[in-house]
Design a protein around this motif. Sequence first.
Motif, PDB file in Angstrom:
ATOM      1  N   GLU A  70       0.839  -1.196   0.000  1.00 43.62           N
ATOM      2  CA  GLU A  70       0.000   0.000   0.000  1.00 43.62           C
ATOM      3  C   GLU A  70       0.873   1.244   0.000  1.00 43.62           C
ATOM      4  N   HIS A 114      -7.547  -9.295  -0.575  1.00 43.44           N
ATOM      5  CA  HIS A 114      -7.330  -8.060   0.196  1.00 43.44           C
ATOM      6  C   HIS A 114      -5.889  -7.572   0.027  1.00 43.44           C
ATOM      7  N   TYR A 118      -8.196  -5.421  -3.165  1.00 43.50           N
ATOM      8  CA  TYR A 118      -9.655  -5.543  -3.143  1.00 43.50           C
ATOM      9  C   TYR A 118     -10.143  -5.231  -1.729  1.00 43.50           C
ATOM     10  N   ASP A 119     -11.259  -4.508  -1.631  1.00 47.70           N
ATOM     11  CA  ASP A 119     -11.786  -4.170  -0.305  1.00 47.70           C
ATOM     12  C   ASP A 119     -13.301  -4.014  -0.366  1.00 47.70           C
ATOM     13  N   HIS A 120     -14.013  -5.013   0.125  1.00 50.13           N
ATOM     14  CA  HIS A 120     -15.468  -5.025   0.096  1.00 50.13           C
ATOM     15  C   HIS A 120     -16.083  -3.965   0.997  1.00 50.13           C
ATOM     16  N   GLU A 121     -15.303  -3.380   1.878  1.00 55.96           N
ATOM     17  CA  GLU A 121     -15.833  -2.351   2.786  1.00 55.96           C
ATOM     18  C   GLU A 121     -15.830  -0.959   2.157  1.00 55.96           C
ATOM     19  N   ARG A 122     -15.312  -0.824   0.957  1.00 56.94           N
ATOM     20  CA  ARG A 122     -15.287   0.472   0.262  1.00 56.94           C
ATOM     21  C   ARG A 122     -16.609   0.824  -0.401  1.00 56.94           C
ATOM     22  N   GLY A 123     -17.495  -0.125  -0.512  1.00 61.12           N
ATOM     23  CA  GLY A 123     -18.783   0.153  -1.139  1.00 61.12           C
ATOM     24  C   GLY A 123     -19.324  -1.064  -1.854  1.00 61.12           C
ATOM     25  N   GLU A 126     -17.459  -2.242  -5.123  1.00 65.18           N
ATOM     26  CA  GLU A 126     -16.191  -2.914  -4.812  1.00 65.18           C
ATOM     27  C   GLU A 126     -16.461  -4.287  -4.190  1.00 65.18           C
TER      28      GLU A 126
END
Length: 152
Positions: A70, A114, A118-123, A126
């Motif tokens: 990151e 992740h 990839y990040d499912h908590e972004r919306g 996503e």
Amino acid sequence: MPVIVASRLGRARIKRAVWERLGQDILRLIRKPHAEVSVLLVGDRRMRRLNKQYRKRDKSTDVLAFPLQEGPGPRTVLLGDVVISVPMARRQARESNRSLDRELTVLLVHGILHLCGYDHERGIEEARRMQRRERAILRRVPIGKLVPTGAR
């Protein structure tokens, strides 16, 4: 060795070779065959401590990912670390009526994605994107005998 596997499950033994092969298969499918990932299998107490320390959530969770790529800086083959709670995976497997081996495979795929950003908590979009990618990978990886001895 691109996938390093360790366990903090007491005396339970793990099948490192099977985990390593699965991790390598996943890395190949996401087109990062030379990337390196570490996987740590833990119990609920350790997972709760990690979740509290790094995410400020005082509860156990199924999988945590600690990406190393990151932000700015040179790219490296090291993707990061995936930590999986085997007791949580066991409970989720029962609730979902699937094998523990399948649940652990799902969590490993999820954690590695992740690490790749990839990040499912972004919306919702996503989350859908990540879910599509997970399903595509899960259709192509074999479900091996991952379960640590005595963890059933």
